[in-house]
Design an enzyme around this catalytic site. Sequence first.
Site, PDB file in Angstrom:
ATOM      1  N   ASP A  24      -4.018   1.794  -5.289  1.00 28.77           N
ATOM      2  CA  ASP A  24      -4.418   1.076  -6.499  1.00 28.77           C
ATOM      3  C   ASP A  24      -5.772   0.393  -6.303  1.00 28.77           C
ATOM      4  OD1 ASP A  24      -2.220   1.767  -8.033  1.00 28.77           O
ATOM      5  OD2 ASP A  24      -1.861  -0.281  -8.715  1.00 28.77           O
ATOM      6  N   ASP A  82       0.805   2.551  -1.477  1.00 30.13           N
ATOM      7  CA  ASP A  82       0.945   2.120  -2.874  1.00 30.13           C
ATOM      8  C   ASP A  82      -0.145   1.110  -3.200  1.00 30.13           C
ATOM      9  OD1 ASP A  82       2.160   1.732  -5.427  1.00 30.13           O
ATOM     10  OD2 ASP A  82       3.039  -0.129  -4.656  1.00 30.13           O
ATOM     11  N   ASP A 103      -4.577  -5.023   6.587  1.00 31.41           N
ATOM     12  CA  ASP A 103      -5.337  -6.127   5.980  1.00 31.41           C
ATOM     13  C   ASP A 103      -6.831  -5.865   6.078  1.00 31.41           C
ATOM     14  OD1 ASP A 103      -5.017  -6.398   8.737  1.00 31.41           O
ATOM     15  OD2 ASP A 103      -4.764  -8.578   8.701  1.00 31.41           O
ATOM     16  N   LYS A 121       0.149  -1.517  10.602  1.00 32.62           N
ATOM     17  CA  LYS A 121       0.200  -2.938  10.964  1.00 32.62           C
ATOM     18  C   LYS A 121       0.855  -3.006  12.328  1.00 32.62           C
ATOM     19  CE  LYS A 121      -0.385  -7.331   9.876  1.00 32.62           C
ATOM     20  NZ  LYS A 121      -1.737  -7.930   9.794  1.00 32.62           N
ATOM     21  N   TYR A 174      10.603   1.667   0.833  1.00 31.46           N
ATOM     22  CA  TYR A 174      11.076   2.051  -0.498  1.00 31.46           C
ATOM     23  C   TYR A 174      12.510   2.578  -0.463  1.00 31.46           C
ATOM     24  CZ  TYR A 174       6.757   1.698  -3.223  1.00 31.46           C
ATOM     25  OH  TYR A 174       5.667   1.245  -3.899  1.00 31.46           O
TER      26      TYR A 174
HETATM   27  C1  IPM Z   1       3.072   4.432  -7.933  1.00 34.75           C
HETATM   28  C2  IPM Z   1       3.896   3.380  -8.637  1.00 34.75           C
HETATM   29  C3  IPM Z   1       5.349   3.504  -8.170  1.00 34.75           C
HETATM   30  C4  IPM Z   1       5.363   3.261  -6.679  1.00 34.75           C
HETATM   31  C5  IPM Z   1       6.342   2.568  -8.878  1.00 34.75           C
HETATM   32  C6  IPM Z   1       6.251   2.674 -10.380  1.00 34.75           C
HETATM   33  C7  IPM Z   1       7.756   2.812  -8.421  1.00 34.75           C
HETATM   34  O1  IPM Z   1       3.375   2.118  -8.408  1.00 34.75           O
HETATM   35  O2  IPM Z   1       3.338   5.638  -8.148  1.00 34.75           O
HETATM   36  O3  IPM Z   1       2.185   4.069  -7.181  1.00 34.75           O
HETATM   37  O4  IPM Z   1       5.416   2.099  -6.235  1.00 34.75           O
HETATM   38  O5  IPM Z   1       5.302   4.224  -5.922  1.00 34.75           O
HETATM   39 MG    MG Z   2       1.592   2.106  -7.296  1.00 34.76          MG
END
Ligand code: IPM
Ligand code: MG
Length: 367
Positions: free
Chosen positions: A256, A252, A228, A195, A144
């Site tokens: 999710d 990240d 993975d 990884k 990032y």
């Molecule tokens: C999160 C979001 C952010 C990230 C984006 C919006 C920059 O997806 O907080 O997980 O990738 O960290």
């Molecule tokens: Mg995110």
Amino acid sequence: MKTLRFTTLPGDGIGPEVMDIALEVLKKLGTLHGFSIETSNHDVGGIGIDNHGQALPESTLAACREVDAILFGSVGGPKWENLPPKEQPERAALLPIRKAFELFANLRPGNLYPELSDLSPLRPDTVANGIDTLCVRELTGGIYFGQPKETKTLENGEKQAIDTMVYRTSEIERITELAITAATLREGRICSVDKANVLETSVLWRDTVINCVQKHNPDIELSHMYVDNAAMQLVRDPNQFDVLLTENMFGDILSDELAVICGSLGMLASASLGTQKNSLNLPFGLYEPAGGTAPDIAGKGLANPCAQVLSAALMLRYSFGLEKEANSVENAVKETIRSGLRTGDIAQGADSVGTAEMGQAIIDRLK
Ligand code: IPM
Ligand code: MG
């Protein structure tokens, strides 16, 4: 009487409506537990762009420097979708605020109450008893922020883009120490995700995690998994994980995945803790719900306030050291769900209530 000083950055979409509920919850809790709150509200995200020409206005940053914690809403929406990627509210607000306060540790609890297990896309027998895991994601390093990060045109006219994945030992150590502390308060198990069969940064990551656990708490049950495989194992059996520890981009993605298997983004909170201590000598932190701005229901009083309220509970716990009070909020949310009350996102077609009614039910259950 103790006064809690923090900024509120409600942002866009449903942010302001759910933030109002979180503040009402904190005010009521204060009357029960003997504290007051002192907050100031500031623009961030799309509304920052509209009012100040910047997703993270300098005035917002300055206000955050004066307090002990940030309660964040959510940012972004269709109105700003056509801006160049670098100027989009999510990226232009979240990444610089993480950097400004060196918020290196992102804790994302993956919780699914057994009462809501039908919401998970996973097989019923896998999640019958709910889900309880914690994702600890490194937040200010890796691909990032690594340099060089650029797009250039080569001599033959072709474009080339570069992102750089970099980690230093000290960055891996501090997030590992935090994961150790978190795991010690849970089942004492850490699965570190990397990884290491391909990436140099992952080889360093794995070695550093091993050394750090050895040094700080050899009783931790430490395992390692390639990313993975971890993505696959999460859908196969999420409860095999107690604490998942991983770097920025893997975290990240996996957080999710964890969120969706927990059924509703409207229920998930997160904490981003910094290197700085606040005036109470506790970690300065930013607390935000995992879900987005939900533009489709914004302003309609339909949003689920639970994630914002649970984020406020994390703020009480980590930045104000109020464990009992944090538990009170979490139990009130749990009991509200147990009572059968549902906002639209978790109602599965059955009767649902709006933001205000859900909020009031939580407030009524505070102890
Ligand atoms: C999160 C979001 C952010 C990230 C984006 C919006 C920059 O997806 O907080 O997980 O990738 O960290
Ligand atoms: Mg995110």
